[in-house]
Design a protein around this motif. Structure first.
Motif, short mmCIF file in Angstrom:
data_model
loop_
_atom_site.label_atom_id
_atom_site.label_comp_id
_atom_site.label_asym_id
_atom_site.label_seq_id
_atom_site.Cartn_x
_atom_site.Cartn_y
_atom_site.Cartn_z
N GLN A 519 0.82 -1.20 0.00
CA GLN A 519 0.00 0.00 0.00
C GLN A 519 0.86 1.26 0.00
O GLN A 519 1.86 1.35 0.70
CB GLN A 519 -0.94 0.00 1.21
CG GLN A 519 -1.95 -1.13 1.14
CD GLN A 519 -3.00 -1.04 2.23
OE1 GLN A 519 -3.02 -0.10 3.02
NE2 GLN A 519 -3.88 -2.02 2.27
N ALA A 520 0.40 2.22 -0.82
CA ALA A 520 1.04 3.53 -0.96
C ALA A 520 2.44 3.42 -1.56
O ALA A 520 3.28 4.29 -1.34
CB ALA A 520 1.08 4.25 0.38
N THR A 522 5.35 3.69 -4.27
CA THR A 522 5.66 4.56 -5.39
C THR A 522 6.66 3.86 -6.30
O THR A 522 7.69 3.37 -5.83
CB THR A 522 6.26 5.90 -4.90
OG1 THR A 522 5.30 6.56 -4.07
CG2 THR A 522 6.61 6.79 -6.08
N ASN A 543 -2.46 -1.44 -4.25
CA ASN A 543 -1.40 -0.58 -3.72
C ASN A 543 -1.87 0.83 -3.43
O ASN A 543 -1.09 1.66 -2.96
CB ASN A 543 -0.23 -0.51 -4.70
CG ASN A 543 0.53 -1.83 -4.80
OD1 ASN A 543 0.44 -2.66 -3.89
ND2 ASN A 543 1.25 -2.02 -5.88
N GLU A 544 -3.16 1.13 -3.74
CA GLU A 544 -3.72 2.48 -3.55
C GLU A 544 -2.87 3.54 -4.25
O GLU A 544 -2.68 4.64 -3.74
CB GLU A 544 -3.87 2.79 -2.06
CG GLU A 544 -4.80 1.83 -1.33
CD GLU A 544 -5.03 2.23 0.11
OE1 GLU A 544 -4.55 3.31 0.51
OE2 GLU A 544 -5.69 1.47 0.83
N MET A 545 -2.37 3.21 -5.41
CA MET A 545 -1.51 4.12 -6.16
C MET A 545 -2.35 5.09 -6.98
O MET A 545 -3.38 4.75 -7.54
CB MET A 545 -0.59 3.32 -7.10
CG MET A 545 0.29 2.31 -6.39
SD MET A 545 1.22 1.27 -7.55
CE MET A 545 2.44 2.43 -8.14
N GLN A 546 -1.87 6.35 -7.03
CA GLN A 546 -2.43 7.34 -7.91
C GLN A 546 -1.57 7.42 -9.16
O GLN A 546 -0.53 6.76 -9.27
CB GLN A 546 -2.50 8.70 -7.20
CG GLN A 546 -3.38 8.68 -5.95
CD GLN A 546 -3.41 10.01 -5.24
OE1 GLN A 546 -2.75 10.96 -5.66
NE2 GLN A 546 -4.18 10.09 -4.17
N ASP A 549 2.08 8.04 -8.76
CA ASP A 549 2.87 7.01 -8.08
C ASP A 549 3.31 5.90 -9.01
O ASP A 549 4.15 5.08 -8.64
CB ASP A 549 2.05 6.38 -6.94
CG ASP A 549 1.63 7.40 -5.90
OD1 ASP A 549 2.41 8.34 -5.67
OD2 ASP A 549 0.53 7.25 -5.33
N LEU A 550 2.72 5.85 -10.21
CA LEU A 550 2.97 4.75 -11.12
C LEU A 550 3.67 5.24 -12.37
O LEU A 550 3.10 5.97 -13.18
CB LEU A 550 1.64 4.07 -11.50
CG LEU A 550 1.72 2.88 -12.45
CD1 LEU A 550 2.52 1.76 -11.83
CD2 LEU A 550 0.32 2.41 -12.82
N ASN A 566 -6.63 0.29 -7.08
CA ASN A 566 -5.78 1.47 -6.90
C ASN A 566 -6.66 2.72 -6.98
O ASN A 566 -7.89 2.62 -6.83
CB ASN A 566 -4.67 1.49 -7.97
CG ASN A 566 -3.55 0.51 -7.64
OD1 ASN A 566 -2.77 0.72 -6.71
ND2 ASN A 566 -3.47 -0.58 -8.40
#
Length: 733
Positions: A519-520, A522, A543-546, A549-550, A566
């Motif tokens: 999670q979170a 980057t 991973n709760e990526m925005q 972050d990816l 995500n």
């Protein structure tokens, strides 16, 4: 006698024939045809009578034929002929075995019916009979007397323990029987012995699911040819000495699911497969001997082992299952000392420290399962050298590192360089531990598949060569995945990874990579550098990526990409340059998708998953683009979209979006309105032109802001009208 006068009276037919021969021939044929028709009608009438007679004299719809004739073989109703010589009558609720069966049958299946007793069957060619699952209580006298060729008999799932003393006599006729299944018959030691005492030719015996509490030499005294024995799921507490002594040919033994507490003096040299899982075994000790053992598979899983099993010194062991035990509860030193004491007590001799394990050879061992124990490190004290091991499972233990103790042990030894502990290992499962340190290149030179799910592994950047150097942002030690040229599959799911630095997997030709559940996390630019030509499967789900972050670069071999769970709102541009076959976008923040990006020539997308997003029903044109390109959406019925109705937001199935959002209607302007507007426009234009051409106009400056009134009057002496301006409280300048 003169017959000339009577010629026409006595022989009229001949006379007619003489007069008209052709007409006579037709008459004869007509008579013959009528006689033939009468014979056919009579034959048909006799057939009808026979059919009515057979209907009234046959039982269960089976034709018995004429009295004294043998019955005609038939296929009973509901039964299926699998092959020419195989008949299946299972699950038909039969109360007895059908009669008048084909005497040439070789296999008959009457399992799962309600046949409580089995009568005499005249099936002399039958080789296999399955009568399991019938609740059968006894066997009729002479039931097997005519089954001279019967080789396989399956009587599992009955209650043949109730009349064992009588039913067992029928087994005497089974002179050529090779395989017998008496599982789940409620047999105790005495009733099982009654049945087995009558058969001397068995090659395979199944006694699983009965009520045996012990195994004795008398039980198998007449089964000297046994090769396979299954006593699984009984109540066996004790195996008397010499029980298996007569079974010189035994190669397969299943004792799983009993109540055995230990194997104290294992000495079955010819056995190749032994399953003693799901017992209460605390230790396994082999008889002290230098003889060779043929054991290839040993299953000791789901027991209470406190010590590593003391195996034969010379063996052919390839598969060893030790999962779900208590290995590691004792510290290694204490475990070895106690095991040594037990070994000396049973074998009446003394051995030196570590000798009980160092003398055993595991040179052929290929698969070892140590999962679900309490090991804190790899048991290198008991497993000193495993040159052929290919697969190792140490998941769900208490490991904090792997390979460090091996390296330290080798470094501490002087003299020639020690061989690598696991030189052939290709698959290593370490999931659900607490690993932070991992010596890959040092201990695992041939590793291909590595499962590190749910650990504490922190990957190093590509330029960090020291595997235990705390250079990452969180200050934790890191593990280098750089330059592991054999590694193909890596699972780093749920490791608490916060950042994936550049060149993390440089020169490591990964085919699949799982980074989900961090999670979170980057992923910085260049994190996957070096994987463009090899990576086929990538997962960064959960991973709760925005979007920021990816950082995905163009991966030229990527076939499957998992971006589910995500917070993505826009597809990464790199998606369009990968030859994707499957894309998972579930549970993100997408309101629409770029259909053209997903259907680029480089993409070969076959399926996309989209449920769990907040799509806009009125901007779902991308859905038609995907459908037109032949892209499957397996979860389309689960996907929803939102739309506005009467000022409120509502949701509906995405597949119904076209019914809710219609294009805005075009405004149709009436012709009359257009004419009026045109006329008014023309008038305004004319007035403007006229005002612009007036030469007598002058500008008036009004000093104050009061309103002036203008009056027009016609003067007879003047050609033009005169305007009189009356100012109210104003002055003219």
């Amino acid at each position: 006698m003169d017959l000339s006068g009577m010629e026409g009276k006595m022989f009229p037919a001949f006379k007619i024939q003489a007069i008209n021969g052709h007409a006579g021939h037709r008459a004869v044929r007509h008579v013959a045809w009528r006689q033939e028709r009468e014979r056919m009608i009579a034959a048909a009438f006799i057939c009808v009578l026979l059919a009515l007679w057979s209907h009234t004299h046959c039982d269960s719809g089976t034709f018995r034929g004429m009295p004294g004739e043998a019955g005609t073989p038939s296929t009973p109703p509901g039964c299926v002929k699998v092959r020419q010589e195989e008949l299946s009558c299972r699950n038909l609720n039969l109360t007895s075995i059908p009669t008048r069966l084909d005497p040439g049958l070789r296999r008959l299946d009457v399992s799962n019916n309600r046949i409580r007793s089995m009568g005499v069957l005249d099936l002399r060619s039958l080789q296999e009979l399955d009568a399991s699952g019938n609740g059968m209580r006894f066997l009729h006298e002479g039931v097997f007397q005519r089954m001279f060729r019967l080789r396989v008999l399956i009587l599992a799932g009955n209650t043949l323990n109730e009349d064992a003393a009588s039913s067992c006599r029928e087994f005497r006729a089974l002179l050529g029987l090779r395989s017998l299944d008496m599982s789940s018959n409620g047999l105790d030691h005495h009733s099982a012995e009654l049945y087995l005492d009558k058969i001397h030719s068995l090659d395979r015996l199944k006694l699983a699911g009965n009520a045996l509490t012990k195994l004795t030499p008398s039980l198998f005294s007449r089964s000297r040819y046994l090769r396979s024995l299954d006593v699984e799921n009984n109540l066996v507490l004790d195996i008397e000495e010499g029980t298996f002594e007569p079974l010189k040919r035994l190669t397969w033994l299943n004792l799983a699911g009993n109540n055995l507490a230990c194997i104290c003096d294992f000495r079955l040299h010819g056995l190749k497969f032994l399953n003693v899982s799901r017992n209460s075994i605390e230790f396994f000790i082999t008889h002290n001997s230098n003889e060779s053992y043929q054991l290839e598979t040993l299953d000791l899983s789901y027991n209470s082992l406190l010590y590593f099993p003391m195996l034969p010194k010379i063996n052919d062991l390839r598969y060893l299952h030790l999962q779900n035990n208590k290995l590691g509860v004792l510290v290694p030193e204490r475990s070895i000392l106690e095991a040594q004491s037990l070994y000396e007590e049973i074998n009446y001799g003394t051995v030196g420290n570590y000798e009980i394990y160092s003398n055993q050879s595991l040179g052929l061992l290929a698969h070892l399962d140590l999962s679900n124990n309490q090991l804190t490190s790899f048991p290198s004290e008991t497993l000193s050298y495993l040159p052929s091991l290919e697969a190792l499972n140490m998941s769900s233990n208490c490991l904090r590192n792997f390979g460090r103790n091996v390296t330290q042990k080798n470094d501490s030894q002087s003299g020639a360089q020690q061989p690598e502990l696991l030189p052939s290992l290709r698959s290593l499962d370490l999931q659900h531990n607490q690993i932070q340190f991992l010596g890959l290149a040092e201990v695992l030179p041939e590793i291909e598949t590595l499962n590190l799910w749910s650990n504490r592994v922190n990957p190093c950047a590509g330029n960090q060569s020291e595997p235990f150097r705390p250079n990452n942002t969180n200050g934790a030690p890191c593990v280098s995945f750089n330059r592991i040229t054999t590694l193909r599959h890596l699972n780093l799911r749920e490791n608490g990874i916060e950042i994936l630095l550049p060149h993390t997997f440089q020169h490591t030709p990964l085919v699949s990579l799982d980074l989900s559940g961090n999670q979170a996390m980057t992923m910085v630019e260049g994190a996957l550098e070096g994987l463009q030509e090899t990576l086929e499967m990538l997962s960064v789900s959960g991973n709760e990526m925005q979007g920021s972050d990816l950082s995905l670069q163009c991966l030229g071999a990527l076939r499957r990409l998992d971006l589910a769970w995500n917070r993505l709102e826009v597809l990464p541009d790199s998606v369009g340059c990968s030859p994707l076959r499957e894309l998972d976008l579930r549970h993100n923040g997408f309101s629409l998708l770029d259909g053209h990006l997903l259907t680029r020539p480089a993409s070969r997308l076959d399926a996309v998953f989209i449920a769990g997003n907040a799509f806009n029903c009125c901007t779902a044109g991308w859905l038609e683009i995907l459908n037109g390109a032949g892209v499957r959406i397996p979860d389309l019925d689960e996907a929803t979209c939102f739309y506005s109705r009467n000022g409120a937001m509502s949701t509906c199935s995405l597949s119904d979006h076209s019914k809710l959002c219609h294009p805005k209607p075009k405004v149709v302007i009436p012709v009359v309105t257009l004419l009026i507007a045109g006329f008014l426009s023309l008038v305004i234009i004319l007035l403007l032109v006229k005002g612009a051409s007036c030469k007598k106009c002058s500008s008036l400056n009004l000093k104050s802001n009061k309103v002036a009134s203008i009056q027009y009057s016609n003067n007879d002496q003047s050609a033009a009208p005169v305007a009189k301006i009356n100012m109210h409280d104003n002055e003219l300048k």
